[in-house]
Scaffold this motif. Structure first.
Motif, PDB file in Angstrom:
ATOM      1  N   SER A  73      -6.284   5.505   8.331  1.00  0.00           N
ATOM      2  CA  SER A  73      -6.253   6.916   7.952  1.00  0.00           C
ATOM      3  C   SER A  73      -5.015   7.473   8.508  1.00  0.00           C
ATOM      4  CB  SER A  73      -7.484   7.410   8.513  1.00  0.00           C
ATOM      5  OG  SER A  73      -7.784   7.517   9.915  1.00  0.00           O
TER       6      SER A  73
ATOM      7  N   SER B 262       4.060   9.417  -2.969  1.00  0.00           N
ATOM      8  CA  SER B 262       4.185   9.060  -4.614  1.00  0.00           C
ATOM      9  C   SER B 262       5.872   8.939  -4.800  1.00  0.00           C
ATOM     10  CB  SER B 262       3.609  10.065  -5.441  1.00  0.00           C
ATOM     11  OG  SER B 262       4.011  11.486  -5.011  1.00  0.00           O
TER      12      SER B 262
ATOM     13  N   PHE C 236       1.387   5.286   0.349  1.00  0.00           N
ATOM     14  CA  PHE C 236       0.748   6.509   0.693  1.00  0.00           C
ATOM     15  C   PHE C 236       1.363   7.657   0.167  1.00  0.00           C
ATOM     16  CE2 PHE C 236      -0.272   3.063   3.663  1.00  0.00           C
ATOM     17  CZ  PHE C 236      -1.462   3.225   4.000  1.00  0.00           C
TER      18      PHE C 236
ATOM     19  N   PHE D 105       0.975  -1.121  -0.098  1.00  0.00           N
ATOM     20  CA  PHE D 105       0.034  -0.127   0.041  1.00  0.00           C
ATOM     21  C   PHE D 105       0.696   1.078  -0.107  1.00  0.00           C
ATOM     22  CE2 PHE D 105      -2.033  -3.544   2.153  1.00  0.00           C
ATOM     23  CZ  PHE D 105      -3.424  -3.576   1.853  1.00  0.00           C
TER      24      PHE D 105
ATOM     25  N   TRP E  36       4.861   3.963   3.059  1.00  0.00           N
ATOM     26  CA  TRP E  36       4.199   2.905   2.631  1.00  0.00           C
ATOM     27  C   TRP E  36       4.237   1.933   3.676  1.00  0.00           C
ATOM     28  CZ3 TRP E  36       7.366  -1.081   4.063  1.00  0.00           C
ATOM     29  CH2 TRP E  36       8.756  -0.675   4.072  1.00  0.00           C
TER      30      TRP E  36
ATOM     31  N   GLY F 175      -7.805   6.049  -7.558  1.00  0.00           N
ATOM     32  CA  GLY F 175      -8.957   6.857  -7.016  1.00  0.00           C
ATOM     33  C   GLY F 175     -10.186   6.273  -7.516  1.00  0.00           C
ATOM     34  N   ASP F 176     -11.339   6.655  -7.052  1.00  0.00           N
ATOM     35  CA  ASP F 176     -12.538   6.050  -7.192  1.00  0.00           C
ATOM     36  C   ASP F 176     -13.111   6.222  -8.530  1.00  0.00           C
ATOM     37  OD1 ASP F 176     -12.799   4.957  -4.818  1.00  0.00           O
ATOM     38  OD2 ASP F 176     -13.677   6.999  -3.793  1.00  0.00           O
TER      39      ASP F 176
ATOM     40  N   PRO G 273     -11.299   0.311   1.658  1.00  0.00           N
ATOM     41  CA  PRO G 273     -10.521   1.114   0.735  1.00  0.00           C
ATOM     42  C   PRO G 273      -9.346   2.003   1.376  1.00  0.00           C
ATOM     43  CG  PRO G 273     -12.968   1.432   0.371  1.00  0.00           C
ATOM     44  CD  PRO G 273     -12.647   0.603   1.755  1.00  0.00           C
ATOM     45  N   GLU G 274      -9.734   2.371   2.793  1.00  0.00           N
ATOM     46  CA  GLU G 274      -8.591   2.954   3.207  1.00  0.00           C
ATOM     47  C   GLU G 274      -8.218   2.283   4.243  1.00  0.00           C
ATOM     48  OE1 GLU G 274      -7.671   7.688   4.579  1.00  0.00           O
ATOM     49  OE2 GLU G 274      -9.628   6.731   5.586  1.00  0.00           O
TER      50      GLU G 274
ATOM     51  N   GLN H 196      -6.011   0.908  -5.759  1.00  0.00           N
ATOM     52  CA  GLN H 196      -7.389   1.877  -5.432  1.00  0.00           C
ATOM     53  C   GLN H 196      -6.670   3.222  -4.923  1.00  0.00           C
ATOM     54  OE1 GLN H 196     -10.380   0.298  -3.424  1.00  0.00           O
ATOM     55  NE2 GLN H 196     -11.903   2.029  -3.723  1.00  0.00           N
ATOM     56  N   ARG H 197      -5.664   3.171  -4.201  1.00  0.00           N
ATOM     57  CA  ARG H 197      -5.248   4.613  -3.616  1.00  0.00           C
ATOM     58  C   ARG H 197      -4.449   5.110  -4.800  1.00  0.00           C
ATOM     59  NH1 ARG H 197      -4.894   5.915   1.772  1.00  0.00           N
ATOM     60  NH2 ARG H 197      -3.305   7.175   0.941  1.00  0.00           N
ATOM     61  N   LEU H 198      -3.888   4.551  -5.837  1.00  0.00           N
ATOM     62  CA  LEU H 198      -3.112   5.503  -6.771  1.00  0.00           C
ATOM     63  C   LEU H 198      -4.403   5.854  -7.706  1.00  0.00           C
ATOM     64  CD1 LEU H 198      -0.299   2.788  -7.339  1.00  0.00           C
ATOM     65  CD2 LEU H 198      -0.104   5.107  -5.979  1.00  0.00           C
TER      66      LEU H 198
END
Length: 275
Positions: free
Chosen positions: A223, A102, A100, A98, A247, A135-136, A219-220, A131-133
């Motif tokens: 936080s 870039s 967090f 995952f 990460w 987005g929705d 999804p998260e 999904q974090r990269l």
């Protein structure tokens, strides 16, 4: 002067000086505290792991009086379950990553730390949480491509044997397959949002020999606020507000012949925010 207060102040200086914090939870299979609280959601498990590992580490370290390090390696040596070379062929070592931040070095750093911590030269598979990269609402592969290229480089260097993704629909998985030099070997589907595998995704995966797996990660996963809370509890409220995750890697070691999980745990890297 109270020695306890003096030691706490020394540890406060240690955290204040450091720029990077690396943490390894150790083998959760052997963590009695977590067993008593099972079943935990992935997010609850992670928060508990961070807090418990930091607390154990913070209570036992001796703060140096000089030459304060820029990087703190937070781990509990006796809780680590490194792979014995004679058993390597019998084990599958896999990970889910995952991101967090870039930074281009995050993927390489995570894989190298995993290999070093688990005493292996190569991870059998790495799945990146896309999904974090993406987005929705993103329908283009562009945000994922730089990360995939980093994974491909690690495959070429033989640090990873196979790479996969999570939460790609059929269109994005097809885009990735057509564009990538190293094709995805797997794609995880979140059953919380999809009780049945979409037929078009199943057909595409079968045609191109992509394994479809399932997961229950939210999804998260954690936080920023929850991470700070776990840091504060684990470090006895010394300092946490200026730390942020770069990460997070969750690994598992499975006995191939028996399908038994021998070890599982988390690694993460956090960096102090630049003021």
């Amino acid at each position: 002067m109270d020695p306890h207060n003096t030691n706490a102040e020394a540890k406060r200086c240690l955290l204040s000086h450091a720029k990077t914090l690396r943490l390894h939870t150790g083998n959760l299979v052997n963590r009695a505290r977590l067993k008593k609280k099972c079943p935990l959601s992935p997010g609850e498990e992670l928060q508990e792991c961070i807090q418990a590992t930091l607390s154990s580490w913070f209570s036992t370290i001796e703060a140096p009086t000089e030459d304060l390090p820029d990087t703190l390696d937070c781990n509990i040596p006796q809780a680590t379950d490194a792979v014995i070379p004679e058993e390597r062929e019998e084990l599958k070592v896999s990970a889910k990553l995952f991101l967090f931040e870039s930074g281009q070095s995050s993927i390489r750093d995570a894989v190298e730390m995993a290999c070093q911590t688990l005493a292996v030269s190569q991870l059998d598979s790495v799945i990146i949480a896309a999904q974090r990269l993406l987005g929705d609402d993103v329908k283009t592969l562009a945000p994922l491509q730089p990360a995939w290229e980093q994974l491909e480089a690690l495959v070429h260097r033989q640090r990873i044997a196979a790479i996969g993704t999570a939460d790609l629909d059929k269109d994005l998985l097809e885009q990735l397959y057509n564009w990538a030099q190293v094709k995805p070997s797997s794609n995880q589907v979140n059953l919380a949002s999809c009780c049945v595998m979409p037929p078009e995704l199943t057909a595409f995966a079968k045609e191109f020999d992509i394994q479809l797996l399932t997961h229950n990660d939210p999804p998260e996963l954690i936080s920023a606020a929850t991470f700070r809370e776990a840091m504060q509890e684990g470090t006895q409220h010394v300092a946490a507000d200026d730390w942020r995750l770069e990460w997070l890697l969750r690994y598992s070691i499975i006995v191939k012949s028996r399908g038994i999980i021998k070890a599982t745990g988390y690694l993460f890297s956090a960096r102090k925010a630049e003021l």
